[in-house]
Design a protein around this motif. Structure first.
Motif, PDB file in Angstrom:
ATOM      1  N   ALA A 169     -11.403  -6.394  27.522  1.00  0.00           N
ATOM      2  CA  ALA A 169     -11.724  -5.327  26.250  1.00  0.00           C
ATOM      3  C   ALA A 169     -13.044  -5.715  25.563  1.00  0.00           C
ATOM      4  CB  ALA A 169     -10.597  -5.485  25.349  1.00  0.00           C
ATOM      5  N   ASP A 170     -13.404  -7.041  25.625  1.00  0.00           N
ATOM      6  CA  ASP A 170     -14.545  -7.183  24.659  1.00  0.00           C
ATOM      7  C   ASP A 170     -15.797  -6.859  25.474  1.00  0.00           C
ATOM      8  OD1 ASP A 170     -14.286  -8.967  26.448  1.00  0.00           O
ATOM      9  OD2 ASP A 170     -14.425 -10.843  25.036  1.00  0.00           O
ATOM     10  N   ASP A 171     -15.683  -6.903  26.915  1.00  0.00           N
ATOM     11  CA  ASP A 171     -16.841  -6.367  28.027  1.00  0.00           C
ATOM     12  C   ASP A 171     -17.016  -4.711  27.602  1.00  0.00           C
ATOM     13  OD1 ASP A 171     -17.615  -8.567  28.996  1.00  0.00           O
ATOM     14  OD2 ASP A 171     -15.825  -8.728  30.198  1.00  0.00           O
ATOM     15  N   LEU A 172     -15.756  -4.145  27.509  1.00  0.00           N
ATOM     16  CA  LEU A 172     -15.786  -2.776  27.313  1.00  0.00           C
ATOM     17  C   LEU A 172     -16.501  -2.260  26.091  1.00  0.00           C
ATOM     18  CD1 LEU A 172     -12.515  -0.947  28.662  1.00  0.00           C
ATOM     19  CD2 LEU A 172     -14.755  -0.411  29.430  1.00  0.00           C
ATOM     20  N   ILE A 173     -16.078  -3.222  25.126  1.00  0.00           N
ATOM     21  CA  ILE A 173     -16.682  -2.895  23.694  1.00  0.00           C
ATOM     22  C   ILE A 173     -18.241  -3.111  23.822  1.00  0.00           C
ATOM     23  CG2 ILE A 173     -16.636  -3.602  21.336  1.00  0.00           C
ATOM     24  CD1 ILE A 173     -13.739  -4.587  21.905  1.00  0.00           C
ATOM     25  N   GLY A 174     -18.655  -3.898  24.542  1.00  0.00           N
ATOM     26  CA  GLY A 174     -20.153  -4.256  24.491  1.00  0.00           C
ATOM     27  C   GLY A 174     -20.834  -3.035  25.324  1.00  0.00           C
ATOM     28  N   ILE A 175     -19.991  -2.980  26.453  1.00  0.00           N
ATOM     29  CA  ILE A 175     -20.898  -1.785  27.185  1.00  0.00           C
ATOM     30  C   ILE A 175     -20.929  -0.455  26.537  1.00  0.00           C
ATOM     31  CG2 ILE A 175     -20.412  -0.097  29.275  1.00  0.00           C
ATOM     32  CD1 ILE A 175     -19.090  -2.729  30.509  1.00  0.00           C
ATOM     33  N   GLY A 223     -25.161  -0.790  31.892  1.00  0.00           N
ATOM     34  CA  GLY A 223     -25.838  -1.171  33.027  1.00  0.00           C
ATOM     35  C   GLY A 223     -25.448  -2.359  33.673  1.00  0.00           C
ATOM     36  N   GLU A 224     -24.325  -2.943  33.262  1.00  0.00           N
ATOM     37  CA  GLU A 224     -24.061  -4.341  33.995  1.00  0.00           C
ATOM     38  C   GLU A 224     -22.675  -4.408  34.731  1.00  0.00           C
ATOM     39  OE1 GLU A 224     -26.684  -7.310  30.938  1.00  0.00           O
ATOM     40  OE2 GLU A 224     -24.558  -7.299  30.887  1.00  0.00           O
ATOM     41  N   TYR A 225     -22.188  -3.259  34.621  1.00  0.00           N
ATOM     42  CA  TYR A 225     -20.906  -2.617  35.172  1.00  0.00           C
ATOM     43  C   TYR A 225     -20.989  -1.597  35.828  1.00  0.00           C
ATOM     44  CZ  TYR A 225     -15.708  -2.092  36.013  1.00  0.00           C
ATOM     45  OH  TYR A 225     -14.484  -1.949  36.422  1.00  0.00           O
ATOM     46  N   ASN A 226     -20.469  -1.356  37.070  1.00  0.00           N
ATOM     47  CA  ASN A 226     -20.348  -0.097  37.718  1.00  0.00           C
ATOM     48  C   ASN A 226     -18.936   0.423  37.567  1.00  0.00           C
ATOM     49  OD1 ASN A 226     -20.116   1.880  40.049  1.00  0.00           O
ATOM     50  ND2 ASN A 226     -21.931   1.165  40.655  1.00  0.00           N
ATOM     51  N   PHE A 227     -18.757   1.443  37.055  1.00  0.00           N
ATOM     52  CA  PHE A 227     -17.355   2.257  36.882  1.00  0.00           C
ATOM     53  C   PHE A 227     -16.938   2.790  38.308  1.00  0.00           C
ATOM     54  CE2 PHE A 227     -19.083   2.244  32.541  1.00  0.00           C
ATOM     55  CZ  PHE A 227     -18.109   1.643  31.842  1.00  0.00           C
ATOM     56  N   VAL A 280     -12.147   7.445  18.188  1.00  0.00           N
ATOM     57  CA  VAL A 280     -11.950   5.965  18.411  1.00  0.00           C
ATOM     58  C   VAL A 280     -11.862   5.951  19.961  1.00  0.00           C
ATOM     59  CG1 VAL A 280     -10.172   4.275  18.158  1.00  0.00           C
ATOM     60  CG2 VAL A 280     -10.404   5.854  16.388  1.00  0.00           C
ATOM     61  N   LEU A 281     -12.530   4.718  20.489  1.00  0.00           N
ATOM     62  CA  LEU A 281     -12.284   4.427  21.930  1.00  0.00           C
ATOM     63  C   LEU A 281     -11.409   3.015  21.851  1.00  0.00           C
ATOM     64  CD1 LEU A 281     -15.968   4.449  22.774  1.00  0.00           C
ATOM     65  CD2 LEU A 281     -14.349   6.267  23.190  1.00  0.00           C
ATOM     66  N   HIS A 282     -10.337   3.193  22.429  1.00  0.00           N
ATOM     67  CA  HIS A 282      -9.110   1.982  22.578  1.00  0.00           C
ATOM     68  C   HIS A 282      -9.562   1.079  23.725  1.00  0.00           C
ATOM     69  CE1 HIS A 282      -6.422   4.100  19.405  1.00  0.00           C
ATOM     70  NE2 HIS A 282      -7.092   5.306  19.827  1.00  0.00           N
ATOM     71  N   CYS A 283     -10.118  -0.107  23.773  1.00  0.00           N
ATOM     72  CA  CYS A 283     -10.301  -0.884  24.851  1.00  0.00           C
ATOM     73  C   CYS A 283      -9.443  -1.699  25.148  1.00  0.00           C
ATOM     74  CB  CYS A 283     -11.861  -1.428  24.409  1.00  0.00           C
ATOM     75  SG  CYS A 283     -13.259  -0.328  24.156  1.00  0.00           S
ATOM     76  N   PHE A 284      -8.989  -1.723  26.232  1.00  0.00           N
ATOM     77  CA  PHE A 284      -7.876  -2.827  26.878  1.00  0.00           C
ATOM     78  C   PHE A 284      -8.449  -3.825  28.154  1.00  0.00           C
ATOM     79  CE2 PHE A 284      -5.484   0.586  24.792  1.00  0.00           C
ATOM     80  CZ  PHE A 284      -4.369  -0.093  24.197  1.00  0.00           C
TER      81      PHE A 284
END
Length: 252
Positions: free
Chosen positions: A111-117, A235-239, A60-64
């Motif tokens: 969180a929804d961005d993390l899910i999309g990524i 590819g749309e966010y630099n961690f 599970v990946l928990h995205c906040f």
């Protein structure tokens, strides 16, 4: 297989469901919550999904969400209509859950961005997206949520929905979209889009702002709405630097 969870949404529901009003004395009321009950609600829900799909907790990946920073930079009014307090215990349990293996929260994105990524990063695997946020219908895959029938989103459906939201906006997030169109109108407009012609699709979005909304700067307004409503992808966010690569319209 990986379950990608909208942990913000589930935690909000867990804390809200266990919050009760308490009368301290005549005309004096307060709210009360037992954190063990909220914690149990959260993990019981996760474990039911894990049992259904024969997964383990490490899958599970928990995205906040940290903050809506990059969208606020584009439009300061973004989510300004959401000023109500979080349910009691939300912050404490969020800090606790962030210590769990598989919990993620990054600067400037939601969180929804993390899910999309993550969903597009792991496109070579089978992923399950657990969220009740309609915005995530921009992301193809298998979707689930509490009290809902599971549903699938194809690549074509995801792309069409993205154009739809670029036109309709999202009033719950303070994104106005094209005036006088609305969700139903936007859905009708994009039904005729030829997705094999992305340049043509984008020009139809712009022309909708020009004709329906009578916008004096339709191209600029449409681009802003598209960037605000778009869920980020791999590819749309630099961690490392936390920079967001803003979407640009297709060109011939």
């Amino acid at each position: 297989m990986t379950l990608i969870l909208d942990a913000d949404m589930l935690l909000f529901r867990a804390c809200s469901s266990t919050e009760v009003e308490v009368e301290l004395s005549d005309d004096v009321w307060t709210r009360h919550s037992e954190l063990p009950d909220a914690r149990r609600y959260y993990w019981d829900t996760v474990d039911r999904w894990l049992d259904e799909y024969e997964l383990e907790r490490h899958q599970v990946l928990h995205c906040f969400t940290e903050r809506s920073a990059f969208r606020r930079e584009l439009a300061p009014t973004y989510k300004m209509n959401r000023k109500g307090p979080k349910p009691i215990g939300f912050k404490a349990l969020k800090n606790e859950l962030l210590q769990e293996e598989g919990s993620y929260m990054f600067h400037r994105i939601e969180a929804d961005d993390l899910i999309g990524i993550f969903a597009t990063m792991l496109s070579d695997q089978q992923v399950i997206i657990a969220s009740g946020d309609k915005d995530l219908n921009q992301i193809p895959g298998h979707h689930i949520w509490i009290d809902k029938e599971d549903w699938g989103v194809t690549d074509e459906e995801a792309e069409r929905f993205r154009y739809q939201q670029a036109i309709s906006g999202d009033t719950t997030d303070g994104i106005p979209g094209c005036k006088s169109v609305g969700t139903t109108g936007a859905e009708r407009i994009v039904e005729s889009f030829d997705l094999a012609d992305p340049v043509g699709c984008w020009e139809k979005v712009v022309s909708t702002y020009r004709s329906k909304g009578k916008d004096p700067t339709p191209r600029e307004t449409a681009l802003l709405q598209a960037r605000l409503t778009r869920i980020l992808r791999h590819g749309e966010y630099n961690f490392k630097t936390h920079e967001v690569k803003l979407w640009n319209p297709p060109t011939a």
